[in-house]
Design a protein around this motif. Structure first.
Motif, PDB file in Angstrom:
ATOM      1  N   PHE A  54     -13.297   2.316 -10.245  1.00 33.32           N
ATOM      2  CA  PHE A  54     -13.722   1.138  -9.486  1.00 33.32           C
ATOM      3  C   PHE A  54     -13.609  -0.131 -10.341  1.00 33.32           C
ATOM      4  O   PHE A  54     -14.612  -0.774 -10.645  1.00 33.32           O
ATOM      5  N   PRO A  55     -12.383  -0.485 -10.723  1.00 33.16           N
ATOM      6  CA  PRO A  55     -12.210  -1.677 -11.559  1.00 33.16           C
ATOM      7  C   PRO A  55     -12.680  -2.961 -10.891  1.00 33.16           C
ATOM      8  O   PRO A  55     -13.072  -3.902 -11.590  1.00 33.16           O
ATOM      9  N   ASN A  56     -12.657  -3.007  -9.559  1.00 31.69           N
ATOM     10  CA  ASN A  56     -13.280  -4.132  -8.848  1.00 31.69           C
ATOM     11  C   ASN A  56     -14.749  -3.763  -8.666  1.00 31.69           C
ATOM     12  O   ASN A  56     -15.123  -3.027  -7.762  1.00 31.69           O
ATOM     13  N   ARG A  57     -15.590  -4.274  -9.548  1.00 31.38           N
ATOM     14  CA  ARG A  57     -16.998  -3.857  -9.570  1.00 31.38           C
ATOM     15  C   ARG A  57     -17.742  -4.196  -8.292  1.00 31.38           C
ATOM     16  O   ARG A  57     -18.737  -3.544  -7.953  1.00 31.38           O
ATOM     17  N   LEU A  58     -17.288  -5.199  -7.560  1.00 32.97           N
ATOM     18  CA  LEU A  58     -17.966  -5.565  -6.317  1.00 32.97           C
ATOM     19  C   LEU A  58     -17.702  -4.547  -5.205  1.00 32.97           C
ATOM     20  O   LEU A  58     -18.381  -4.574  -4.185  1.00 32.97           O
ATOM     21  N   ARG A  59     -16.719  -3.680  -5.412  1.00 34.40           N
ATOM     22  CA  ARG A  59     -16.424  -2.633  -4.435  1.00 34.40           C
ATOM     23  C   ARG A  59     -16.880  -1.259  -4.919  1.00 34.40           C
ATOM     24  O   ARG A  59     -16.571  -0.246  -4.305  1.00 34.40           O
ATOM     25  N   LYS A  60     -17.629  -1.240  -5.977  1.00 35.69           N
ATOM     26  CA  LYS A  60     -18.117   0.024  -6.517  1.00 35.69           C
ATOM     27  C   LYS A  60     -19.257   0.533  -5.643  1.00 35.69           C
ATOM     28  O   LYS A  60     -20.192  -0.211  -5.334  1.00 35.69           O
ATOM     29  N   PRO A  61     -19.222   1.805  -5.196  1.00 36.79           N
ATOM     30  CA  PRO A  61     -20.288   2.326  -4.341  1.00 36.79           C
ATOM     31  C   PRO A  61     -21.649   2.221  -5.015  1.00 36.79           C
ATOM     32  O   PRO A  61     -21.764   2.377  -6.235  1.00 36.79           O
ATOM     33  N   VAL A  62     -22.670   1.984  -4.211  1.00 36.53           N
ATOM     34  CA  VAL A  62     -24.012   1.795  -4.772  1.00 36.53           C
ATOM     35  C   VAL A  62     -24.524   3.055  -5.463  1.00 36.53           C
ATOM     36  O   VAL A  62     -25.382   2.982  -6.349  1.00 36.53           O
ATOM     37  N   ASP A  63     -23.997   4.239  -5.072  1.00 37.12           N
ATOM     38  CA  ASP A  63     -24.471   5.490  -5.663  1.00 37.12           C
ATOM     39  C   ASP A  63     -23.515   6.026  -6.730  1.00 37.12           C
ATOM     40  O   ASP A  63     -23.596   7.203  -7.094  1.00 37.12           O
ATOM     41  N   MET A  64     -22.624   5.174  -7.240  1.00 33.11           N
ATOM     42  CA  MET A  64     -21.788   5.565  -8.373  1.00 33.11           C
ATOM     43  C   MET A  64     -22.600   5.302  -9.637  1.00 33.11           C
ATOM     44  O   MET A  64     -22.885   4.152  -9.967  1.00 33.11           O
ATOM     45  N   PRO A  65     -23.027   6.347 -10.366  1.00 36.81           N
ATOM     46  CA  PRO A  65     -24.068   6.160 -11.388  1.00 36.81           C
ATOM     47  C   PRO A  65     -23.593   5.808 -12.783  1.00 36.81           C
ATOM     48  O   PRO A  65     -24.392   5.841 -13.721  1.00 36.81           O
ATOM     49  N   PHE A  66     -22.300   5.479 -12.939  1.00 39.46           N
ATOM     50  CA  PHE A  66     -21.798   5.194 -14.274  1.00 39.46           C
ATOM     51  C   PHE A  66     -21.428   3.722 -14.413  1.00 39.46           C
ATOM     52  O   PHE A  66     -20.719   3.169 -13.580  1.00 39.46           O
ATOM     53  N   PRO A  67     -21.904   3.053 -15.486  1.00 44.97           N
ATOM     54  CA  PRO A  67     -21.572   1.658 -15.714  1.00 44.97           C
ATOM     55  C   PRO A  67     -20.081   1.527 -16.100  1.00 44.97           C
ATOM     56  O   PRO A  67     -19.435   2.530 -16.389  1.00 44.97           O
ATOM     57  N   PRO A  68     -19.573   0.281 -16.038  1.00 40.46           N
ATOM     58  CA  PRO A  68     -20.297  -0.994 -15.847  1.00 40.46           C
ATOM     59  C   PRO A  68     -20.538  -1.305 -14.375  1.00 40.46           C
ATOM     60  O   PRO A  68     -19.818  -0.837 -13.502  1.00 40.46           O
ATOM     61  N   PHE A  69     -21.572  -2.120 -14.132  1.00 43.74           N
ATOM     62  CA  PHE A  69     -21.930  -2.552 -12.790  1.00 43.74           C
ATOM     63  C   PHE A  69     -21.880  -4.078 -12.717  1.00 43.74           C
ATOM     64  O   PHE A  69     -22.096  -4.767 -13.716  1.00 43.74           O
ATOM     65  N   LYS A  97     -23.862  -7.942  -1.781  1.00 50.35           N
ATOM     66  CA  LYS A  97     -23.475  -8.863  -0.713  1.00 50.35           C
ATOM     67  C   LYS A  97     -23.592 -10.314  -1.179  1.00 50.35           C
ATOM     68  O   LYS A  97     -22.741 -11.159  -0.872  1.00 50.35           O
ATOM     69  N   GLU A  98     -24.645 -10.588  -1.923  1.00 47.57           N
ATOM     70  CA  GLU A  98     -24.828 -11.937  -2.459  1.00 47.57           C
ATOM     71  C   GLU A  98     -23.674 -12.306  -3.396  1.00 47.57           C
ATOM     72  O   GLU A  98     -23.114 -13.408  -3.327  1.00 47.57           O
ATOM     73  N   LEU A  99     -23.300 -11.374  -4.257  1.00 41.66           N
ATOM     74  CA  LEU A  99     -22.203 -11.628  -5.193  1.00 41.66           C
ATOM     75  C   LEU A  99     -20.862 -11.754  -4.485  1.00 41.66           C
ATOM     76  O   LEU A  99     -20.019 -12.589  -4.853  1.00 41.66           O
ATOM     77  N   GLN A 100     -20.671 -10.964  -3.441  1.00 44.25           N
ATOM     78  CA  GLN A 100     -19.435 -11.050  -2.682  1.00 44.25           C
ATOM     79  C   GLN A 100     -19.313 -12.379  -1.946  1.00 44.25           C
ATOM     80  O   GLN A 100     -18.226 -12.976  -1.913  1.00 44.25           O
ATOM     81  N   ARG A 101     -20.425 -12.844  -1.400  1.00 41.73           N
ATOM     82  CA  ARG A 101     -20.400 -14.156  -0.725  1.00 41.73           C
ATOM     83  C   ARG A 101     -20.069 -15.265  -1.720  1.00 41.73           C
ATOM     84  O   ARG A 101     -19.365 -16.227  -1.373  1.00 41.73           O
ATOM     85  N   ALA A 102     -20.537 -15.126  -2.923  1.00 40.74           N
ATOM     86  CA  ALA A 102     -20.313 -16.180  -3.934  1.00 40.74           C
ATOM     87  C   ALA A 102     -18.845 -16.255  -4.362  1.00 40.74           C
ATOM     88  O   ALA A 102     -18.419 -17.288  -4.898  1.00 40.74           O
ATOM     89  N   THR A 103     -18.107 -15.168  -4.139  1.00 42.78           N
ATOM     90  CA  THR A 103     -16.695 -15.162  -4.529  1.00 42.78           C
ATOM     91  C   THR A 103     -15.765 -15.591  -3.416  1.00 42.78           C
ATOM     92  O   THR A 103     -14.567 -15.742  -3.610  1.00 42.78           O
ATOM     93  N   GLN A 104     -16.304 -15.801  -2.223  1.00 44.12           N
ATOM     94  CA  GLN A 104     -15.469 -16.158  -1.070  1.00 44.12           C
ATOM     95  C   GLN A 104     -15.166 -17.651  -1.043  1.00 44.12           C
ATOM     96  O   GLN A 104     -15.919 -18.471  -1.527  1.00 44.12           O
TER      97      GLN A 104
END
Length: 329
Positions: free
Chosen positions: A285-300, A322-329
């Motif tokens: 998940f190199p795009n951290r904003l698309r990393k599933p919430v239950d993926m337990p390995f960093p980085p986040f 969602k907040e971080l995604q809105r900030a990138t739009q």
């Protein structure tokens, strides 16, 4: 329970739908409901070259341990690192709805995969399972085994149009508790519900003896012969959903046996037990904003600790993403 297992890892005019389904197709050919779909019958496959490849793909799916496992007769074919079968997670030879079925999979590949942040082929998806759920190594793309897997998946997808919306694919989400999962409570659920099949020690029940390549009647849920921590079954929400709709064996999504909360907690217990480690999980998940919430390995990207990504609660993580995604739009 991905049976739990962990993989991960994955994935001809012989199939016909029911009369009712055929009517619905006429109205909306892009919507396929696998809960109403009649899978093709492997017994109807011809014995020509293509049919032999499809039947080999079916055998690889149902008896992966025999053909590709560490006890396979041919040492050159030992690509899997454990003695699970693909259908340990993809139940009924990859046809059971809401158990990550392969029916229709061929029709939706190539597809974007957040794990790689790229468009992936069906062959890459198969190898993802080989390296994760099967704790092994990738199949050569030109191997007979890879061609057999793909041929079998394509045959299962007969009659399903490219681009169709497929209901019953993947897993059916649970009603997620608004709390962290509780491994100690899950331990009790495991003892009451799961240990009868998978063993008190989680090591499963063999069909034969160690070394005979016959695999398991009930697969191990942790330990050296189970899925590694890079498999989809290591994710809390994915595995909880699988358990709720499919376990104990014989359960279906229509009549769950294990409650949402029990599934949520028992997976926390199962995935807190020792298992093989997948290297380089920090590259997923190199795009951290698309990393599933239950993926337990960093980085986040969200600032929450690994412990919360593993056990929840997940709504605060979702809100932050969602907040971080809105900030990138």
């Amino acid at each position: 329970m991905k049976t739990i297992n962990t993989l991960a890892c994955a994935l001809a005019a012989l199939a016909v739908g029911t009369i009712t389904l055929a009517v619905s197709h006429a109205a909306d050919p892009q919507r396929i409901d696998l809960t109403q779909w009649t899978p093709p019958d492997i017994a109807t496959v011809k014995d020509d070259d293509l049919g032999k490849l499809v039947k080999y793909g079916h055998a690889l799916t149902t008896e992966t341990h025999k053909h590709l496992g560490p006890e396979a007769a041919d040492p050159a074919k030992r690509y899997a690192g454990n003695n699970l079968a693909c259908q340990s997670c993809h139940l009924n030879a990859g046809t059971q709805p809401y158990s990550m079925p392969w029916t229709g999979v061929h029709a939706v590949f190539p597809q974007y995969r957040a794990r790689e942040d790229a468009i992936s082929t069906i062959e890459e998806r198969v190898n993802g399972c080989m390296e994760r759920s099967m704790n092994g190594k990738a199949l050569p793309l030109e191997s007979t085994e890879m061609k057999a897997f793909v041929a079998y998946m394509k045959w299962l997808s007969t009659g399903i149009p490219v681009g169709a919306k497929i209901e019953g694919a993947g897993t059916r989400p649970i009603k997620e508790p608004a709390r962290a999962a509780n491994p100690e409570r899950g331990k009790q659920v495991y003892a009451e519900v799961c240990a009868a099949c998978h063993g008190e020690d989680g090591q499963g029940v063999r069909k034969g003896q160690v070394g005979d390549g016959e695999g398991y009647q009930f697969p191990p849920l942790w330990g050296p012969d189970s899925y590694n921590d890079g498999a989809g079954m290591y994710r809390q929400l994915t595995a909880s959903a699988f358990v709720h709709s499919n376990m104990p064996l014989g359960t279906t999504h229509e009549a769950p046996t294990v409650s949402d909360e029990d599934a949520y907690d028992v997976i926390a217990f199962v995935n807190s037990q020792p298992r093989p480690h997948k290297a380089n999980l920090d590259k997923d998940f190199p795009n951290r904003l698309r990393k599933p919430v239950d993926m337990p390995f960093p980085p986040f990207a969200d600032g929450f600790p690994a412990e919360q990504h593993k056990y929840g609660p997940y709504d605060p993580i979702r809100a932050k993403l969602k907040e971080l995604q809105r900030a990138t739009q």
